[in-house]
Design a protein around this motif. Structure first.
Motif, mmCIF file in Angstrom:
data_model
loop_
_atom_site.group_PDB
_atom_site.id
_atom_site.type_symbol
_atom_site.label_atom_id
_atom_site.label_comp_id
_atom_site.label_asym_id
_atom_site.label_seq_id
_atom_site.Cartn_x
_atom_site.Cartn_y
_atom_site.Cartn_z
ATOM 1 N N LEU A 100 -12.624 -2.298 4.529
ATOM 2 C CA LEU A 100 -10.997 -0.902 4.155
ATOM 3 C C LEU A 100 -10.521 -0.645 3.337
ATOM 4 C CD1 LEU A 100 -10.275 0.674 5.944
ATOM 5 C CD2 LEU A 100 -8.035 -0.829 7.242
ATOM 6 N N VAL A 101 -10.435 0.804 2.248
ATOM 7 C CA VAL A 101 -9.605 1.096 1.306
ATOM 8 C C VAL A 101 -8.820 2.208 1.668
ATOM 9 C CG1 VAL A 101 -10.980 -0.100 -0.415
ATOM 10 C CG2 VAL A 101 -11.324 2.948 0.637
ATOM 11 N N VAL A 102 -7.173 1.773 0.685
ATOM 12 C CA VAL A 102 -6.685 3.329 1.055
ATOM 13 C C VAL A 102 -5.636 3.113 -0.330
ATOM 14 C CG1 VAL A 102 -5.882 1.991 3.403
ATOM 15 C CG2 VAL A 102 -4.451 1.379 1.229
ATOM 16 N N PRO A 103 -5.304 4.762 -0.603
ATOM 17 C CA PRO A 103 -4.929 4.883 -1.874
ATOM 18 C C PRO A 103 -3.957 3.993 -1.957
ATOM 19 C CG PRO A 103 -4.868 7.347 -0.206
ATOM 20 C CD PRO A 103 -5.213 5.717 0.950
ATOM 21 N N PRO A 104 -3.357 3.706 -3.445
ATOM 22 C CA PRO A 104 -1.853 2.440 -3.543
ATOM 23 C C PRO A 104 -0.401 3.435 -3.336
ATOM 24 C CG PRO A 104 -3.068 3.697 -5.074
ATOM 25 C CD PRO A 104 -4.283 4.303 -4.733
ATOM 26 N N ALA A 105 -0.518 4.571 -3.119
ATOM 27 C CA ALA A 105 0.675 5.322 -2.851
ATOM 28 C C ALA A 105 0.972 4.508 -0.923
ATOM 29 C CB ALA A 105 0.715 6.811 -3.369
ATOM 30 N N LEU A 106 0.267 4.756 -0.446
ATOM 31 C CA LEU A 106 0.287 3.957 1.081
ATOM 32 C C LEU A 106 0.814 2.298 0.727
ATOM 33 C CD1 LEU A 106 -2.444 5.045 3.131
ATOM 34 C CD2 LEU A 106 -0.487 6.488 2.699
ATOM 35 N N GLU A 113 -0.985 -4.734 8.246
ATOM 36 C CA GLU A 113 0.095 -3.121 7.951
ATOM 37 C C GLU A 113 -1.219 -2.091 7.969
ATOM 38 O OE1 GLU A 113 0.662 -4.515 3.461
ATOM 39 O OE2 GLU A 113 2.186 -5.911 4.017
ATOM 40 N N PHE A 114 -2.786 -1.673 7.616
ATOM 41 C CA PHE A 114 -2.889 -0.934 8.261
ATOM 42 C C PHE A 114 -2.712 -0.321 8.991
ATOM 43 C CE2 PHE A 114 -6.549 1.558 9.621
ATOM 44 C CZ PHE A 114 -6.431 2.593 9.095
ATOM 45 N N VAL A 115 -3.238 -1.154 10.333
ATOM 46 C CA VAL A 115 -3.331 -0.676 11.581
ATOM 47 C C VAL A 115 -1.637 -0.724 12.142
ATOM 48 C CG1 VAL A 115 -2.720 -1.895 14.139
ATOM 49 C CG2 VAL A 115 -5.145 -2.334 12.384
ATOM 50 N N GLN A 116 -0.409 -1.372 11.397
ATOM 51 C CA GLN A 116 1.050 -0.851 12.264
ATOM 52 C C GLN A 116 1.208 0.268 11.688
ATOM 53 O OE1 GLN A 116 3.218 -3.960 10.281
ATOM 54 N NE2 GLN A 116 2.736 -5.643 12.238
ATOM 55 N N TYR A 117 0.931 0.790 10.276
ATOM 56 C CA TYR A 117 1.557 2.207 9.398
ATOM 57 C C TYR A 117 0.431 3.175 10.764
ATOM 58 C CZ TYR A 117 1.537 5.892 5.745
ATOM 59 O OH TYR A 117 2.487 6.939 4.687
ATOM 60 N N ALA A 118 -0.851 2.776 11.153
ATOM 61 C CA ALA A 118 -1.267 3.888 11.404
ATOM 62 C C ALA A 118 -0.700 3.730 12.638
ATOM 63 C CB ALA A 118 -3.077 4.260 11.934
ATOM 64 N N LEU A 143 -12.610 0.369 14.382
ATOM 65 C CA LEU A 143 -11.377 -0.444 14.413
ATOM 66 C C LEU A 143 -10.804 1.046 14.719
ATOM 67 C CD1 LEU A 143 -9.507 -2.004 12.903
ATOM 68 C CD2 LEU A 143 -9.127 -0.298 10.796
ATOM 69 N N LYS A 144 -10.783 1.939 14.947
ATOM 70 C CA LYS A 144 -9.640 3.024 15.915
ATOM 71 C C LYS A 144 -9.934 2.356 17.840
ATOM 72 C CE LYS A 144 -10.340 7.076 15.824
ATOM 73 N NZ LYS A 144 -10.589 8.646 15.936
ATOM 74 N N VAL A 145 -11.006 2.179 17.961
ATOM 75 C CA VAL A 145 -11.098 1.739 19.516
ATOM 76 C C VAL A 145 -10.625 0.193 19.506
ATOM 77 C CG1 VAL A 145 -12.260 1.296 21.538
ATOM 78 C CG2 VAL A 145 -13.118 3.216 19.793
ATOM 79 N N ALA A 146 -11.592 -0.317 18.120
ATOM 80 C CA ALA A 146 -10.332 -1.981 18.599
ATOM 81 C C ALA A 146 -8.692 -2.270 18.711
ATOM 82 C CB ALA A 146 -11.374 -2.977 16.759
ATOM 83 N N ALA A 147 -8.447 -1.879 17.934
ATOM 84 C CA ALA A 147 -6.818 -1.424 17.529
ATOM 85 C C ALA A 147 -5.635 0.004 18.075
ATOM 86 C CB ALA A 147 -6.945 -1.214 15.951
#
Length: 190
Positions: A100-106, A113-118, A143-147
């Motif tokens: 799982l990757v995200v842009p560094p600006a996030l 942290e990804f789940v909380q932010y999403a 991941l969407k379903v699980a979280a």
């Protein structure tokens, strides 16, 4: 006694393409023969797989099969080829996890942290994939379903364009294979 073709059933720029080009280089040197990589993308690997299945079974057309062509697609789609009967496996040349990757600006550096932010930005974030039904799509859907996340799916015609858009910040998440993402991760761009 003539050039060998390796079909990479994906667009250039991803892990499967990289594996195909690495094999072509090393196998070509070992055999003293020209080996050409031909990208035949479309349908999550179906176009290239069908071309390979229809090729003369003479050893001059090879393909880099991967989980999409011989795992996911046969499980979820009616295919114009039989993933077992129409192919002869030669070698397991590699395996790579998805990451799982995200842009560094996030402001995200962990899965938590990804789940909380999403969740805090429900319906506002998008994620790219190599196309509908591909592993990069299905992994994020799992991941969407699980979280219990609300993310918008942006399907691309291959992992290369999806990587381009996450690097540019047009999407906020992607689940590429590690081989396709590692150089960008090391460079701090993901």
């Amino acid at each position: 006694n003539r050039p060998i073709k390796i079909i990479a059933p994906v667009q250039p720029g991803g892990g499967v393409d990289l594996v195909g080009r690495t094999i072509a280089d090393r196998l070509g040197r070992a055999l003293g023969q020209s080996i050409v990589v031909e990208n035949q993308s479309g349908g999550g690997g179906i176009v290239g797989s069908l071309a390979t299945a229809r090729a003369a079974p003479d050893g001059y057309t090879l393909m880099v099969g991967y989980v999409g062509t011989h795992g996911t697609n046969p499980a979820v789609r009616k295919l114009p080829y039989d993933a077992v009967r129409d192919f002869t496996p030669i070698a397991m040349v590699g395996g790579t996890p998805n990451v799982l990757v995200v842009p560094p600006a996030l402001p995200i550096s962990t899965l938590r942290e990804f789940v909380q932010y999403a969740k805090a930005n429900a319906g506002k974030l998008s994620y790219g994939s190599a196309g509908p039904g591909t592993l990069t799509h299905l992994a994020m859907e799992q991941l969407k379903v699980a979280a219990d996340l609300d993310l918008v799916h942006i399907p691309y015609r291959g992992i290369g364009p999806a990587i381009t858009d996450i690097l540019g910040g047009q999407t906020q998440a992607l689940f590429p294979g590690l081989a396709a993402a590692l150089s960008h991760i090391k460079a701090g761009k993901m």
